[in-house]
Design a protein around this motif. Structure first.
Motif, mmCIF file in Angstrom:
data_model
loop_
_atom_site.group_PDB
_atom_site.id
_atom_site.type_symbol
_atom_site.label_atom_id
_atom_site.label_comp_id
_atom_site.label_asym_id
_atom_site.label_seq_id
_atom_site.Cartn_x
_atom_site.Cartn_y
_atom_site.Cartn_z
ATOM 1 N N GLN A 90 30.700 48.131 11.551
ATOM 2 C CA GLN A 90 29.992 47.278 12.545
ATOM 3 C C GLN A 90 29.110 48.154 13.089
ATOM 4 O O GLN A 90 27.701 47.812 13.299
ATOM 5 N N GLN A 91 29.322 49.317 13.758
ATOM 6 C CA GLN A 91 28.263 50.142 14.679
ATOM 7 C C GLN A 91 27.121 50.682 13.803
ATOM 8 O O GLN A 91 25.926 50.769 13.844
ATOM 9 N N ALA A 92 27.454 51.181 12.489
ATOM 10 C CA ALA A 92 26.516 51.674 11.487
ATOM 11 C C ALA A 92 25.447 50.486 11.010
ATOM 12 O O ALA A 92 24.328 50.597 10.830
ATOM 13 N N VAL A 136 20.210 59.141 8.304
ATOM 14 C CA VAL A 136 21.566 59.454 7.342
ATOM 15 C C VAL A 136 21.657 58.244 6.308
ATOM 16 O O VAL A 136 21.647 57.167 6.680
ATOM 17 N N THR A 137 21.923 58.664 5.060
ATOM 18 C CA THR A 137 22.486 57.986 4.099
ATOM 19 C C THR A 137 23.924 58.209 3.736
ATOM 20 O O THR A 137 24.077 59.687 3.425
ATOM 21 N N LEU A 154 31.077 60.291 11.094
ATOM 22 C CA LEU A 154 29.996 61.384 11.111
ATOM 23 C C LEU A 154 28.619 60.979 11.164
ATOM 24 O O LEU A 154 27.536 61.580 11.789
ATOM 25 N N ALA A 155 28.319 60.043 10.384
ATOM 26 C CA ALA A 155 26.963 59.405 10.142
ATOM 27 C C ALA A 155 26.492 58.787 11.536
ATOM 28 O O ALA A 155 25.253 59.402 11.787
ATOM 29 N N LEU A 156 27.382 58.153 12.037
ATOM 30 C CA LEU A 156 26.855 57.836 13.304
ATOM 31 C C LEU A 156 26.471 58.799 14.387
ATOM 32 O O LEU A 156 25.566 58.846 15.322
#
Length: 405
Positions: free
Chosen positions: A301-303, A268-269, A257-259
């Motif tokens: 990894q994406q984050a 986003v934190t 969801l952050a991504l």
């Protein structure tokens, strides 16, 4: 009268839209000799009241009446589910009030209140409502809510005189395109009345898209131009899904969801209280666990590549409150066990936090609370939220703090 699905319109009726009682089988209230509130008896409703309850109901409402069967349901319901009281004089029923509870929260709703037209002006509505509030408070509820037609000035004046304040409206809610005021009162006297913020609400369209729906509400609060649509709801789910869950379709991973929020232009934190793969408690299939662990690694990894801040600790309510005060938005994972007895992870939007409560927008109305009103600004005591926000054997707690870039 106050009922979410009933069509109250008569501005001259202080409480109910009662017709003349001369054509129904009720005692002659006009001849009772009731002259002051002290002569009224307020007590819990009993099975023996059923005949007079149905008669008053039929006289008071033109549509969406409670049937005898529904009255029997509420008369037999546990005290923890409702407060049901009547006003009488010499065994003649002059009015009734029904409050229903929202499980796992500190919120109650005035579902219906009706007073015989021939008994109006005797203080029945006021005394009945105060008794309902007191008994609701004894059920450990903090807030009472109701809705009332905007042209029912008599009822509005009564509610306002007793401390109810408007926090929203529903357009075209009653017959004749009459709007409804949404009103709330903190029934514990030590609470100061809070003016709840205007906050967008969206109803999820599938059983597995609470995460995208909560995220859309948060983002729409930051950017009113954002289109909260099923198309966006499903796009976010495809981006954030865990693929599998204990059963059925996968829910949404907080980092997923952050991504999704990051891709839509928000900062986003993420607060997560564990570094272990999420949501695999209770998943028996080794294949499903393997896939969910792979998805978890990919999200992390994406984050990292996107520079998303992940704080590995329990979400701190004070930090979330500070973020809200600075204009950010918050979504949080909760366990529905405290609400409906089911151990299901569920995303909600945190709309406001004060010294007593967190207020939640729930995107998923249930059978007991089908009205959008029942799903908005739901008050959860700060002391209850820590328990409500823990999911699974591992006590997973996670929340996202979302802000404009």
């Amino acid at each position: 009268m106050s009922r979410g699905h009933k069509k109250q319109q008569d501005q001259n009726a202080p409480i109910s839209v009662a017709r003349s009682l001369s054509d129904i089988d009720l005692p002659d209230v006009a001849g009772l000799g009731v002259h002051k509130e002290s002569e009224l008896n307020i007590r819990s409703a009993m099975l023996g009241d059923i005949t007079q309850l149905v008669a008053l109901e039929n006289a008071s409402f033109e549509s969406d009446r409670l049937s005898q069967r529904r009255f029997m349901h509420w008369l037999k319901a546990a005290d923890s589910h409702r407060v049901f009281m009547v006003a009488t004089h010499n065994d003649v029923l002059l009015g009734y009030g029904l409050v229903i509870m929202r499980k796992g929260t500190r919120l109650a709703r005035l579902y219906s209140i009706a007073v015989s037209r021939q008994a109006q002006g005797l203080g029945v509505g006021k005394k009945l409502l105060l008794a309902l509030e007191q008994n609701t408070l004894e059920q450990d509820k903090l807030f009472m809510r109701l809705e009332v037609a905007t042209n029912n000035t008599g009822a509005i004046k009564l509610y306002e005189s007793l401390g109810y304040r408007t926090f929203g409206t529903y357009a075209n809610y009653y017959q004749g395109s009459i709007d409804a005021l949404r009103m709330q009162k903190p029934i514990r006297q030590s609470l100061s009345l809070q003016t709840l913020p205007t906050y967008p609400w969206y109803q999820q369209t599938t059983e597995f898209t609470c995460g995208p729906s909560s995220l859309m509400m948060a983002m729409a609060n930051l950017n009113p131009k954002l289109d909260m649509s099923q198309s966006l709801e499903l796009d976010i789910w495809r981006q954030a899904t865990t693929i599998f869950m204990t059963s059925g379709h996968g829910g949404c991973h907080p980092i997923g969801l952050a991504l999704a929020a990051h891709q839509l232009g928000f900062s986003v934190t993420a607060y997560v209280n564990t570094k272990a793969p999420l949501f695999i408690d209770g998943v028996r299939s080794e294949h499903k666990k393997y896939i969910m662990q792979a998805v978890d690694r990919q999200f992390l990894q994406q984050a990292k590549a996107q520079g998303i801040n992940i704080i590995y600790t329990d979400p701190d309510v004070n930090a979330l409150q500070t973020g809200l005060a600075k204009g950010a938005a918050v979504i949080s994972l909760i366990s529905t066990y405290q609400l409906d007895g089911k151990k299901i992870p569920h995303w909600v939007t945190v709309t406001h936090i004060d010294e007593d409560c967190l207020y939640l927008h729930d995107p998923d109305p249930d059978d007991l609370h089908p009205q959008p009103m029942d799903c908005q600004h739901i008050p959860i005591a700060r002391g209850d939220f820590f328990r409500l926000s823990a999911f699974g054997k591992s006590k997973l707690r996670t929340a996202l703090l979302i802000s404009k870039k």
